[in-house]
Design a protein around this motif. Structure first.
Motif, PDB file in Angstrom:
ATOM      1  N   ILE A   1      49.522  78.730  81.344  1.00 22.31           N
ATOM      2  CA  ILE A   1      49.768  79.222  79.405  1.00 22.31           C
ATOM      3  C   ILE A   1      49.167  78.042  78.749  1.00 22.31           C
ATOM      4  CG2 ILE A   1      51.391  80.876  78.608  1.00 22.31           C
ATOM      5  CD1 ILE A   1      53.089  81.241  80.788  1.00 22.31           C
ATOM      6  N   ASP A   2      48.673  78.208  78.022  1.00 20.43           N
ATOM      7  CA  ASP A   2      48.572  77.065  77.517  1.00 20.43           C
ATOM      8  C   ASP A   2      48.753  77.810  76.114  1.00 20.43           C
ATOM      9  OD1 ASP A   2      47.862  74.883  74.966  1.00 20.43           O
ATOM     10  OD2 ASP A   2      46.281  74.456  76.610  1.00 20.43           O
ATOM     11  N   PHE A   3      49.398  77.919  75.291  1.00 19.06           N
ATOM     12  CA  PHE A   3      49.518  78.351  73.743  1.00 19.06           C
ATOM     13  C   PHE A   3      48.630  77.458  72.455  1.00 19.06           C
ATOM     14  CE2 PHE A   3      53.175  80.488  75.551  1.00 19.06           C
ATOM     15  CZ  PHE A   3      52.783  82.115  74.384  1.00 19.06           C
ATOM     16  N   GLY A   4      48.678  76.301  73.037  1.00 16.84           N
ATOM     17  CA  GLY A   4      47.822  75.389  71.940  1.00 16.84           C
ATOM     18  C   GLY A   4      46.333  76.083  72.081  1.00 16.84           C
ATOM     19  N   ILE A   5      45.978  76.414  72.844  1.00 19.61           N
ATOM     20  CA  ILE A   5      43.882  76.992  73.274  1.00 19.61           C
ATOM     21  C   ILE A   5      43.808  77.857  71.502  1.00 19.61           C
ATOM     22  CG2 ILE A   5      42.599  78.253  73.914  1.00 19.61           C
ATOM     23  CD1 ILE A   5      43.881  77.819  77.141  1.00 19.61           C
ATOM     24  N   ALA A   6      42.872  77.292  70.595  1.00 22.35           N
ATOM     25  CA  ALA A   6      42.496  78.172  69.879  1.00 22.35           C
ATOM     26  C   ALA A   6      40.690  77.745  69.402  1.00 22.35           C
ATOM     27  CB  ALA A   6      43.146  77.168  68.412  1.00 22.35           C
ATOM     28  N   ARG A   7      40.494  77.663  70.541  1.00 30.19           N
ATOM     29  CA  ARG A   7      39.370  77.838  70.743  1.00 30.19           C
ATOM     30  C   ARG A   7      38.147  77.573  69.265  1.00 30.19           C
ATOM     31  NH1 ARG A   7      36.302  77.411  73.850  1.00 30.19           N
ATOM     32  NH2 ARG A   7      34.973  79.415  73.377  1.00 30.19           N
ATOM     33  N   GLY A   8      39.300  76.833  67.861  1.00 31.10           N
ATOM     34  CA  GLY A   8      38.220  76.384  67.239  1.00 31.10           C
ATOM     35  C   GLY A   8      37.217  77.307  66.296  1.00 31.10           C
ATOM     36  N   LEU A   9      37.234  78.528  66.370  1.00 32.05           N
ATOM     37  CA  LEU A   9      36.275  79.724  66.100  1.00 32.05           C
ATOM     38  C   LEU A   9      37.092  80.817  65.225  1.00 32.05           C
ATOM     39  CD1 LEU A   9      33.188  80.017  68.072  1.00 32.05           C
ATOM     40  CD2 LEU A   9      33.469  78.243  66.671  1.00 32.05           C
ATOM     41  N   ASP A  10      37.100  81.164  63.765  1.00 29.41           N
ATOM     42  CA  ASP A  10      37.735  82.090  63.610  1.00 29.41           C
ATOM     43  C   ASP A  10      37.853  84.098  63.968  1.00 29.41           C
ATOM     44  OD1 ASP A  10      38.413  80.401  61.827  1.00 29.41           O
ATOM     45  OD2 ASP A  10      36.811  81.360  60.037  1.00 29.41           O
ATOM     46  N   TYR A  11      36.475  84.073  64.759  1.00 33.11           N
ATOM     47  CA  TYR A  11      36.119  85.592  65.259  1.00 33.11           C
ATOM     48  C   TYR A  11      37.577  85.764  66.115  1.00 33.11           C
ATOM     49  CZ  TYR A  11      32.922  83.481  68.360  1.00 33.11           C
ATOM     50  OH  TYR A  11      32.321  82.849  69.101  1.00 33.11           O
ATOM     51  N   TYR A  12      38.023  84.804  66.647  1.00 35.35           N
ATOM     52  CA  TYR A  12      38.627  85.345  68.269  1.00 35.35           C
ATOM     53  C   TYR A  12      39.500  85.636  67.328  1.00 35.35           C
ATOM     54  CZ  TYR A  12      36.035  82.660  71.254  1.00 35.35           C
ATOM     55  OH  TYR A  12      34.943  82.675  72.153  1.00 35.35           O
ATOM     56  N   THR A  13      40.504  86.854  68.279  1.00 36.07           N
ATOM     57  CA  THR A  13      41.125  87.391  66.917  1.00 36.07           C
ATOM     58  C   THR A  13      42.980  87.483  68.462  1.00 36.07           C
ATOM     59  OG1 THR A  13      40.801  89.906  68.500  1.00 36.07           O
ATOM     60  CG2 THR A  13      39.702  89.273  65.737  1.00 36.07           C
ATOM     61  N   GLY A  14      42.668  87.451  70.025  1.00 40.92           N
ATOM     62  CA  GLY A  14      44.022  87.691  70.793  1.00 40.92           C
ATOM     63  C   GLY A  14      43.941  86.351  71.892  1.00 40.92           C
ATOM     64  N   ILE A  15      43.749  87.309  73.498  1.00 48.07           N
ATOM     65  CA  ILE A  15      43.240  86.153  74.119  1.00 48.07           C
ATOM     66  C   ILE A  15      42.881  84.986  74.027  1.00 48.07           C
ATOM     67  CG2 ILE A  15      42.737  86.457  76.576  1.00 48.07           C
ATOM     68  CD1 ILE A  15      45.579  87.508  76.271  1.00 48.07           C
ATOM     69  N   VAL A  16      42.734  84.367  74.620  1.00 43.82           N
ATOM     70  CA  VAL A  16      41.668  82.805  74.847  1.00 43.82           C
ATOM     71  C   VAL A  16      41.988  82.140  76.161  1.00 43.82           C
ATOM     72  CG1 VAL A  16      40.928  82.950  71.668  1.00 43.82           C
ATOM     73  CG2 VAL A  16      43.336  81.793  73.166  1.00 43.82           C
ATOM     74  N   PHE A  17      40.359  81.478  76.666  1.00 42.90           N
ATOM     75  CA  PHE A  17      40.911  80.740  77.527  1.00 42.90           C
ATOM     76  C   PHE A  17      39.410  79.888  78.224  1.00 42.90           C
ATOM     77  CE2 PHE A  17      38.237  84.728  78.091  1.00 42.90           C
ATOM     78  CZ  PHE A  17      36.876  83.553  79.596  1.00 42.90           C
TER      79      PHE A  17
END
Length: 410
Positions: free
Chosen positions: A252-268
């Protein structure tokens, strides 16, 4: 005059392509078994397609041009936006969820370095139309299944942007986007300076840094202490429970942001060994882009795999197919061509195209790695039997053509 390949591109020799196609075929087989169907979009699109998604700053990274109709175009830098454009144009009435996959080349004008090129290949999937935890979990499980099938060990990190955005909800969209980029880059110093510059509250700063540093088996409980029992955390927990059913290990990593505005929820993100600093081989998550391109408010989840990075570390070796060369004389060349046509239904077969003598043909067969040679001489034609030689063992026998086919297929 010598013309070289453009900077940031590569030539792939036959051995390279055999290996790439082999790995690609395994990946394709996996996604098909999960019910995904292949699509293809144009190599170039209207420039607006990418600036709408990523902003005007992306233009500096693109191969863009004005065509003869004075239209602003760009070579695709990624595949998600073109797929969303395709969906909006042609697939909105399709039954949901819609499962799509692609394998295409992309182009970015950036400084070439190890594992990063200006022309690169991306393998990805998009699952369109479901906002359920099952969809997010399936996409993650599929990505891990692909890596497992090609024997690449990947470490899976999973987060939920909704939890971070809950902390940032008092800020405007621009500030949230800038903060997400600092988080994505793991730039704590830059993030701290930015929060100070925008006069973020002390509680926001404290909660944000505490959240993105949370790790370990009790990460969900620790996050709950920071943000409370919010809906996003429960959704995240449900996704993780399904990953447990798939028996997929994760961090689990709450520091994943992906850097793109269109992501809304789960990221991996999935990281692999032996790639140095640039060790991410797959990234994705849930997003909503279709509305931006004129479609409805349709949820989607997807991922992209950097195929070129995979090829640097994948140890699977493409099995070499058996192949045969027919050796003939000037008088038997016509018959050799006919036999070659028949044998190509069984095994890759070559005939001499240089009118070499017998010794030179045999030497050429050895040079190209032929597993067998079939000697079609005048004596063989009279007997109705031909000499089949195993180039690896040296064993040879004179047998009927039907028996040769049996030997080659056994």
């Amino acid at each position: 005059m010598s013309i070289t390949k453009p900077r940031g591109t590569r030539d792939f020799l036959p051995e390279d392509m055999e290996q790439r196609r082999y790995i690609e075929s395994i990946m394709r087989d996996i996604v098909k078994k999960w019910g995904y169907r292949e699509i293809m979009t144009p190599t170039f699109e209207h420039l607006d397609l990418f600036t709408l998604k990523s902003g005007e700053t992306i233009v500096d990274e693109l191969y863009n041009f004005t065509d003869k109709g004075n239209r602003e175009m760009a070579l695709r830098p990624e595949l998600t936006a073109p797929v969303m454009r395709m969906y909006t144009n042609e697939l909105q009435a399709t039954s949901k969820p819609l499962k799509l996959y692609y394998f295409e080349n992309c182009f970015r004008y950036e400084r070439p370095q190890k594992g990063r090129y200006r022309e690169f290949w991306q393998f990805g999937v998009e699952l369109i139309g479901s906002k359920k935890e099952d969809a997010d979990a399936e996409v993650i499980a599929l990505a891990m299944s692909i890596l497992d099938a090609i024997k690449v060990n990947g470490t899976l990190n999973v987060g939920h942007l909704g939890v971070i955005r809950h902390i940032l909800k008092e800020l405007d969209t621009e500030h949230q986007s800038n903060i997400m980029r600092y988080v994505d880059k793991k730039d704590d110093t830059g993030l701290d300076d930015y929060l100070e510059n925008i006069n973020a509250t002390a509680s926001l700063r404290r909660n944000l840094f505490e959240l993105i540093s949370i790790q370990g088996d009790d990460a969900l409980e620790k996050a709950k202490e920071v943000v409370g029992d919010i809906e996003e955390l429960q959704y995240f927990k449900n996704v993780l429970n399904i990953l447990d059913i798939y028996e997929i290990p994760y961090n689990i990593d709450f520091g994943i942001a992906r850097g793109l505005d269109y992501y809304t929820g789960i990221v991996f993100e999935i990281y692999a060994d032996n790639l140095g600093a640039q060790n991410q081989v797959c990234g994705g998550g849930s997003y909503q882009l279709i509305k931006l391109f004129g479609g409805g408010d349709v949820p989607s989840t997807g991922f992209g795999i950097g195929f070129d990075r995979l090829m640097q570390i994948c140890d699977l070796v493409c099995p070499k197919p058996k192949n045969l060369m027919i050796i003939s004389t000037d008088n038997t060349r016509s018959e050799a061509i006919k036999i070659g046509q028949r044998l190509r239904e069984i095994v890759p077969t070559q005939v001499d195209l240089m009118h070499r003598n017998f010794k030179a043909q045999l030497s050429h067969a050895n040079n190209i790695g032929a597993d067998h040679v079939l000697i079609v001489g005048e004596k063989e034609l009279e007997l109705g039997k031909f000499t089949l030689k195993d180039m690896n063992t040296g064993y040879q026998e004179t047998i009927h053509i039907d028996d040769i086919i049996d030997r080659l297929t056994s």
